[in-house]
Design a protein around this motif. Structure first.
Motif, PDB file in Angstrom:
ATOM      1  N   ARG A  56      86.668  97.900  71.269  1.00  0.00           N
ATOM      2  CA  ARG A  56      85.840  98.334  70.137  1.00  0.00           C
ATOM      3  C   ARG A  56      85.967  97.344  68.982  1.00  0.00           C
ATOM      4  NH1 ARG A  56      87.401 100.476  65.647  1.00  0.00           N
ATOM      5  NH2 ARG A  56      89.438 101.209  66.415  1.00  0.00           N
ATOM      6  N   GLU A  57      87.211  96.964  68.666  1.00  0.00           N
ATOM      7  CA  GLU A  57      87.427  96.023  67.564  1.00  0.00           C
ATOM      8  C   GLU A  57      86.852  94.658  67.882  1.00  0.00           C
ATOM      9  OE1 GLU A  57      91.637  96.263  67.022  1.00  0.00           O
ATOM     10  OE2 GLU A  57      91.512  97.996  65.665  1.00  0.00           O
ATOM     11  N   ASP A  58      86.945  94.237  69.155  1.00  0.00           N
ATOM     12  CA  ASP A  58      86.342  92.956  69.556  1.00  0.00           C
ATOM     13  C   ASP A  58      84.837  92.978  69.343  1.00  0.00           C
ATOM     14  OD1 ASP A  58      88.795  91.971  70.248  1.00  0.00           O
ATOM     15  OD2 ASP A  58      88.530  92.201  72.425  1.00  0.00           O
ATOM     16  N   ALA A  59      84.240  94.182  69.477  1.00  0.00           N
ATOM     17  CA  ALA A  59      82.791  94.306  69.290  1.00  0.00           C
ATOM     18  C   ALA A  59      82.422  94.463  67.811  1.00  0.00           C
ATOM     19  CB  ALA A  59      82.272  95.504  70.077  1.00  0.00           C
ATOM     20  N   GLY A  60      83.445  94.499  66.943  1.00  0.00           N
ATOM     21  CA  GLY A  60      83.183  94.611  65.512  1.00  0.00           C
ATOM     22  C   GLY A  60      82.725  95.985  65.078  1.00  0.00           C
ATOM     23  N   LEU A  61      83.137  97.017  65.812  1.00  0.00           N
ATOM     24  CA  LEU A  61      82.711  98.380  65.502  1.00  0.00           C
ATOM     25  C   LEU A  61      83.876  99.206  64.971  1.00  0.00           C
ATOM     26  CD1 LEU A  61      80.599  99.181  68.713  1.00  0.00           C
ATOM     27  CD2 LEU A  61      79.739  98.464  66.468  1.00  0.00           C
ATOM     28  N   THR A  62      83.588 100.053  63.992  1.00  0.00           N
ATOM     29  CA  THR A  62      84.578 101.031  63.542  1.00  0.00           C
ATOM     30  C   THR A  62      84.542 102.229  64.495  1.00  0.00           C
ATOM     31  OG1 THR A  62      83.039 102.255  62.137  1.00  0.00           O
ATOM     32  CG2 THR A  62      84.167 100.349  61.153  1.00  0.00           C
ATOM     33  N   GLN A  63      85.514 103.102  64.350  1.00  0.00           N
ATOM     34  CA  GLN A  63      85.514 104.325  65.154  1.00  0.00           C
ATOM     35  C   GLN A  63      84.248 105.144  64.882  1.00  0.00           C
ATOM     36  OE1 GLN A  63      89.216 106.239  64.152  1.00  0.00           O
ATOM     37  NE2 GLN A  63      90.427 104.966  65.552  1.00  0.00           N
ATOM     38  N   VAL A  64      83.846 105.191  63.641  1.00  0.00           N
ATOM     39  CA  VAL A  64      82.631 105.936  63.278  1.00  0.00           C
ATOM     40  C   VAL A  64      81.406 105.289  63.911  1.00  0.00           C
ATOM     41  CG1 VAL A  64      81.128 106.629  61.366  1.00  0.00           C
ATOM     42  CG2 VAL A  64      83.613 106.841  61.146  1.00  0.00           C
ATOM     43  N   ASP A  65      81.337 103.946  63.874  1.00  0.00           N
ATOM     44  CA  ASP A  65      80.213 103.231  64.481  1.00  0.00           C
ATOM     45  C   ASP A  65      80.088 103.566  65.960  1.00  0.00           C
ATOM     46  OD1 ASP A  65      79.634 101.933  62.089  1.00  0.00           O
ATOM     47  OD2 ASP A  65      80.870 100.178  62.585  1.00  0.00           O
ATOM     48  N   LEU A  66      81.210 103.463  66.686  1.00  0.00           N
ATOM     49  CA  LEU A  66      81.173 103.714  68.121  1.00  0.00           C
ATOM     50  C   LEU A  66      80.857 105.179  68.395  1.00  0.00           C
ATOM     51  CD1 LEU A  66      81.508 102.790  71.022  1.00  0.00           C
ATOM     52  CD2 LEU A  66      83.982 103.156  70.797  1.00  0.00           C
ATOM     53  N   GLY A  67      81.476 106.071  67.622  1.00  0.00           N
ATOM     54  CA  GLY A  67      81.207 107.497  67.818  1.00  0.00           C
ATOM     55  C   GLY A  67      79.739 107.818  67.653  1.00  0.00           C
ATOM     56  N   HIS A  68      79.108 107.233  66.625  1.00  0.00           N
ATOM     57  CA  HIS A  68      77.684 107.470  66.397  1.00  0.00           C
ATOM     58  C   HIS A  68      76.846 107.019  67.588  1.00  0.00           C
ATOM     59  CE1 HIS A  68      73.952 107.896  64.136  1.00  0.00           C
ATOM     60  NE2 HIS A  68      73.616 106.665  64.500  1.00  0.00           N
ATOM     61  N   ARG A  69      77.227 105.918  68.202  1.00  0.00           N
ATOM     62  CA  ARG A  69      76.435 105.365  69.302  1.00  0.00           C
ATOM     63  C   ARG A  69      76.649 106.104  70.628  1.00  0.00           C
ATOM     64  NH1 ARG A  69      76.207  98.781  68.377  1.00  0.00           N
ATOM     65  NH2 ARG A  69      76.095  98.848  66.093  1.00  0.00           N
TER      66      ARG A  69
ATOM     67  N   GLY B  14      83.604 110.025  64.873  1.00  0.00           N
ATOM     68  CA  GLY B  14      84.577 108.943  64.794  1.00  0.00           C
ATOM     69  C   GLY B  14      85.990 109.461  65.017  1.00  0.00           C
ATOM     70  N   GLY B  15      86.232 110.707  64.598  1.00  0.00           N
ATOM     71  CA  GLY B  15      87.535 111.313  64.836  1.00  0.00           C
ATOM     72  C   GLY B  15      87.847 111.460  66.310  1.00  0.00           C
ATOM     73  N   TYR B  16      86.823 111.795  67.107  1.00  0.00           N
ATOM     74  CA  TYR B  16      87.007 111.886  68.553  1.00  0.00           C
ATOM     75  C   TYR B  16      87.411 110.536  69.129  1.00  0.00           C
ATOM     76  CZ  TYR B  16      85.324 116.603  69.669  1.00  0.00           C
ATOM     77  OH  TYR B  16      85.197 117.959  69.812  1.00  0.00           O
ATOM     78  N   ILE B  17      86.741 109.477  68.672  1.00  0.00           N
ATOM     79  CA  ILE B  17      87.083 108.132  69.157  1.00  0.00           C
ATOM     80  C   ILE B  17      88.546 107.832  68.850  1.00  0.00           C
ATOM     81  CG2 ILE B  17      86.631 105.662  68.938  1.00  0.00           C
ATOM     82  CD1 ILE B  17      84.436 107.167  70.421  1.00  0.00           C
ATOM     83  N   GLY B  18      88.993 108.198  67.653  1.00  0.00           N
ATOM     84  CA  GLY B  18      90.391 107.989  67.288  1.00  0.00           C
ATOM     85  C   GLY B  18      91.333 108.758  68.198  1.00  0.00           C
ATOM     86  N   GLN B  19      90.955 109.976  68.567  1.00  0.00           N
ATOM     87  CA  GLN B  19      91.793 110.779  69.461  1.00  0.00           C
ATOM     88  C   GLN B  19      91.794 110.198  70.873  1.00  0.00           C
ATOM     89  OE1 GLN B  19      90.592 114.891  69.155  1.00  0.00           O
ATOM     90  NE2 GLN B  19      91.519 115.121  67.143  1.00  0.00           N
ATOM     91  N   PHE B  20      90.664 109.627  71.298  1.00  0.00           N
ATOM     92  CA  PHE B  20      90.635 108.951  72.605  1.00  0.00           C
ATOM     93  C   PHE B  20      91.602 107.765  72.589  1.00  0.00           C
ATOM     94  CE2 PHE B  20      85.848 110.144  73.008  1.00  0.00           C
ATOM     95  CZ  PHE B  20      86.185 111.449  73.272  1.00  0.00           C
TER      96      PHE B  20
ATOM     97  N   ARG C  82      78.845 106.073  78.402  1.00  0.00           N
ATOM     98  CA  ARG C  82      78.154 105.557  77.213  1.00  0.00           C
ATOM     99  C   ARG C  82      78.993 104.505  76.506  1.00  0.00           C
ATOM    100  NH1 ARG C  82      76.371 111.089  76.697  1.00  0.00           N
ATOM    101  NH2 ARG C  82      77.990 111.558  75.146  1.00  0.00           N
ATOM    102  N   ILE C  83      80.308 104.680  76.517  1.00  0.00           N
ATOM    103  CA  ILE C  83      81.186 103.658  75.927  1.00  0.00           C
ATOM    104  C   ILE C  83      81.004 102.330  76.656  1.00  0.00           C
ATOM    105  CG2 ILE C  83      83.600 102.948  75.702  1.00  0.00           C
ATOM    106  CD1 ILE C  83      84.267 105.886  75.070  1.00  0.00           C
TER     107      ILE C  83
END
Length: 277
Positions: free
Chosen positions: A21-34, A39-45, A59-60
Motif C-alpha cells: 500500500r505504501e509503495d503505491a503511495g496510498l493511505t489506509q483511507v485511500d485504499l479503504g475507499h477504493r 480506513g480503520g478496517y485496512i489498519g486492522q487488516f 479488490r486489494i
C-alpha cells in the motif's frame, strides 16, 4: 497449520499489505475507499486484528496490481484452518465481538454445543465421512465453544425456538446432556438464553437463523446461513432491520426464568426417554 503459525501467516499478510500500500503511495483511507471498506478496517487488516473477506482481498489485488497475491494467500490461510470457507470469517469476528446475539430455529448454536451433540450433527451431514474428518470438524467446533469460558468473553444472548429443545439430535441421552449443558451456562451467567415456545405461532424470521455481532471499534455485522452457504452483512440498513426482527423475537420469547425452567423440563423428558429404552 497450528494456531500460532496461522496467526504469524496473517501477520505476514498484514505486513505485505502495508508495504505494498505504501509503495503505491496510498493511505489506509485511500485504499479503504477504493476497496469499499473503512480506513480503520485496512489498519486492522495490516495489524492482523481482523481478516478480510475474499472479495476484499480480490479488490486489494486489483487496486495494488499485485497479480492475485492477496487472494492466493487468503485462500491458503482459509484452506489451512478447520472451518468451511464461508464460515471462517465468522469465527474470527466472534473472537473480536463484544456482544453476540443469536436466534436458532432448529439446531443448538455451535457456541453452545456439546461434543456429542456436535458429532451427531456432523455425522448427519456427512454420513460416509471418515472418522478423521469428523474429528477435525469436532476440534474446530469445540475450539469455538471455549470462547464462552474466556474471562474476556462477549455478552452472549441467544433465543432458541422450542423445536431445538425437542428434536432428539443424537438420541435422548445426548439431548439431555446438551440441555443440561445449556442450563449450566445460564446458571453460571455465561450466556443469556430465552426460548421461543411453540405457542408463539408466527414470528419474524421464521426458519431463519441469525447472528448479530457488535464490536468496540467497528460497525455491527449480521450473519445468516443457508444450505452450505452463509452471508456476512454489514450494510447499516440491513443490520438495523435484522436487529428489529431480533428484538421482536426476543420480546415474544419466554422470560429468562421461564426459559430455564422449560430447558430443564425438556432435559428431564429426554432423560426419562433414555432410561426407558
Amino acid at each position: 497449520m497450528a494456531n500460532g503459525s496461522r496467526q504469524a501467516a496473517w501477520e505476514f499478510f498484514g505486513t505485505e499489505l502495508k508495504r505494498r500500500r505504501e509503495d503505491a503511495g496510498l493511505t489506509q483511507v485511500d485504499l479503504g475507499h477504493r476497496v469499499f471498506v473503512s480506513g480503520g478496517y485496512i489498519g486492522q487488516f495490516e495489524q492482523a486484528i481482523r481478516k478480510p473477506q475474499l472479495d476484499v482481498a480480490k479488490r486489494i489485488d486489483e487496486v495494488l496490481q499485485t497479480d492475485g497475491f492477496f487472494e492466493r494467500l487468503w485462500r491458503k490461510l482459509i484452506k489451512d484452518q478447520p472451518y468451511t470457507e464461508y464460515f471462517a470469517h465468522v469465527v474470527e469476528l466472534e473472537r473480536l465481538a463484544t456482544e453476540i446475539c443469536e436466534y436458532a430455529p432448529t439446531v443448538v448454536p455451535g457456541l453452545l454445543q456439546t461434543r456429542e451433540y456436535a458429532q451427531a450433527v456432523f455425522l448427519a451431514g456427512n454420513p460416509l465421512a471418515a472418522d478423521e474428518y469428523i474429528e477435525e470438524l469436532l476440534k474446530g467446533r469445540m475450539a469455538r465453544t471455549r470462547l464462552l469460558k474466556d474471562a474476556t468473553r462477549p455478552v452472549y444472548w441467544v433465543v432458541l425456538h422450542e423445536t431445538v429443545l425437542r428434536v432428539q439430535v443424537g438420541g435422548p441421552a445426548v439431548m439431555a446432556h446438551q440441555l443440561d449443558h445449556i442450563a449450566a451456562l445460564v446458571r453460571e451467567r455465561k450466556a443469556l438464553v430465552q426460548v421461543l415456545p411453540f405457542t408463539t405461532g408466527a414470528h419474524p424470521a421464521m426458519g431463519k437463523m441469525m447472528k448479530l455481532m457488535g464490536f468496540e471499534d467497528a460497525p455491527p455485522t449480521v450473519y445468516t446461513e443457508g444450505v452450505f452457504s452463509g452471508s456476512l452483512l454489514d450494510e447499516p440498513a440491513v443490520v438495523r432491520r435484522t436487529q428489529s426482527s431480533y428484538d421482536l423475537i426476543r420480546a415474544a420469547a419466554l422470560s429468562s426464568e421461564a426459559s430455564l425452567a422449560l430447558i430443564e423440563s425438556a432435559a428431564e423428558d429426554h432423560r426419562r426417554c433414555a432410561s426407558s429404552t
